[in-house]
Design an enzyme around this catalytic site. Sequence first.
Site, PDB file in Angstrom:
ATOM      1  N   TYR A  65     -57.078 -91.155 -28.252  1.00 26.33           N
ATOM      2  CA  TYR A  65     -55.978 -91.943 -28.879  1.00 26.33           C
ATOM      3  C   TYR A  65     -56.295 -92.788 -29.941  1.00 26.33           C
ATOM      4  CZ  TYR A  65     -52.822 -89.449 -25.492  1.00 26.33           C
ATOM      5  OH  TYR A  65     -52.143 -88.427 -24.713  1.00 26.33           O
ATOM      6  N   GLU A  96     -50.165 -94.769 -43.823  1.00 28.77           N
ATOM      7  CA  GLU A  96     -50.442 -95.857 -44.833  1.00 28.77           C
ATOM      8  C   GLU A  96     -51.756 -96.009 -45.143  1.00 28.77           C
ATOM      9  OE1 GLU A  96     -48.735 -96.061 -42.137  1.00 28.77           O
ATOM     10  OE2 GLU A  96     -46.847 -97.397 -42.390  1.00 28.77           O
ATOM     11  N   CYS A 118     -51.512-102.006 -40.990  1.00 29.27           N
ATOM     12  CA  CYS A 118     -51.297-101.446 -42.436  1.00 29.27           C
ATOM     13  C   CYS A 118     -50.710-102.483 -43.260  1.00 29.27           C
ATOM     14  CB  CYS A 118     -50.230-100.157 -41.983  1.00 29.27           C
ATOM     15  SG  CYS A 118     -51.306 -98.608 -41.453  1.00 29.27           S
ATOM     16  N   ASN A 133     -49.798 -89.480 -40.953  1.00 33.77           N
ATOM     17  CA  ASN A 133     -50.696 -89.792 -39.443  1.00 33.77           C
ATOM     18  C   ASN A 133     -51.543 -88.747 -39.162  1.00 33.77           C
ATOM     19  OD1 ASN A 133     -48.024 -88.779 -38.900  1.00 33.77           O
ATOM     20  ND2 ASN A 133     -48.092 -90.088 -36.986  1.00 33.77           N
ATOM     21  N   GLU A 173     -53.475 -87.997 -35.670  1.00 37.07           N
ATOM     22  CA  GLU A 173     -53.704 -88.405 -34.433  1.00 37.07           C
ATOM     23  C   GLU A 173     -54.977 -87.623 -33.645  1.00 37.07           C
ATOM     24  OE1 GLU A 173     -50.069 -88.287 -32.157  1.00 37.07           O
ATOM     25  OE2 GLU A 173     -49.210 -89.830 -33.407  1.00 37.07           O
ATOM     26  N   ASN A 174     -55.603 -88.015 -32.778  1.00 35.39           N
ATOM     27  CA  ASN A 174     -56.586 -87.748 -32.017  1.00 35.39           C
ATOM     28  C   ASN A 174     -56.634 -87.447 -30.506  1.00 35.39           C
ATOM     29  OD1 ASN A 174     -59.516 -87.892 -31.080  1.00 35.39           O
ATOM     30  ND2 ASN A 174     -59.825 -87.610 -33.247  1.00 35.39           N
ATOM     31  N   CYS A 215     -47.086-100.789 -39.483  1.00 34.61           N
ATOM     32  CA  CYS A 215     -47.739-101.536 -38.310  1.00 34.61           C
ATOM     33  C   CYS A 215     -48.369-102.764 -38.943  1.00 34.61           C
ATOM     34  CB  CYS A 215     -48.855-100.680 -37.585  1.00 34.61           C
ATOM     35  SG  CYS A 215     -50.190-100.318 -38.313  1.00 34.61           S
ATOM     36  N   CYS A 243     -53.199 -94.197 -39.527  1.00 35.27           N
ATOM     37  CA  CYS A 243     -51.673 -94.110 -39.783  1.00 35.27           C
ATOM     38  C   CYS A 243     -51.606 -93.714 -41.226  1.00 35.27           C
ATOM     39  CB  CYS A 243     -51.563 -95.616 -39.857  1.00 35.27           C
ATOM     40  SG  CYS A 243     -51.135 -96.538 -38.322  1.00 35.27           S
TER      41      CYS A 243
END
Length: 133
Positions: free
Chosen positions: A48, A55, A89, A42, A44-45, A86, A53
Amino acid sequence: MSADALFEAARAAQAHAHAPYSGFKVGAAVQGESGAIYAGCNVENAAYPVGTCAEESAIAAMVAAGERRIAAVLVIGEGQKLVAPCGACRQRIREFGAPGTPVHLAGPDGVRNTFVLDDLLPCAFGPDHLPPK
Ligand code: THU
């Protein structure tokens, strides 16, 4: 097929996860029909919703390498709870997988449970629903 190679690839990618906001590092590995394994983590930024993800990045690596079929998936998370893909995904896996595609769910200790994609995304919408082009 043993999930050992998928586990090792996903665990190595998980160590590189960029998860400063959630603090939750995830790794994933997909095996293409060639047998090659593609890993992701994953990312992130600070904005948000832009985060991706594990996957998603593993599947992108497979597609970038020229493969279009997923033979198996493994996801590794942290903590005691089982970390499953999730909803978005699951749909991404559906695009390149099949109802019987195994999805292994792992923790630091190894694989904890294995499902097939149809268990995680029953009655899925997929490429077959669209008219041929
Ligand atoms: N995450 C994944 O990368 N894969 C999953 O299957 C579940 C959640 C990430 C997204 C976010 O960076 C963090 O875990 C917390 O939701």
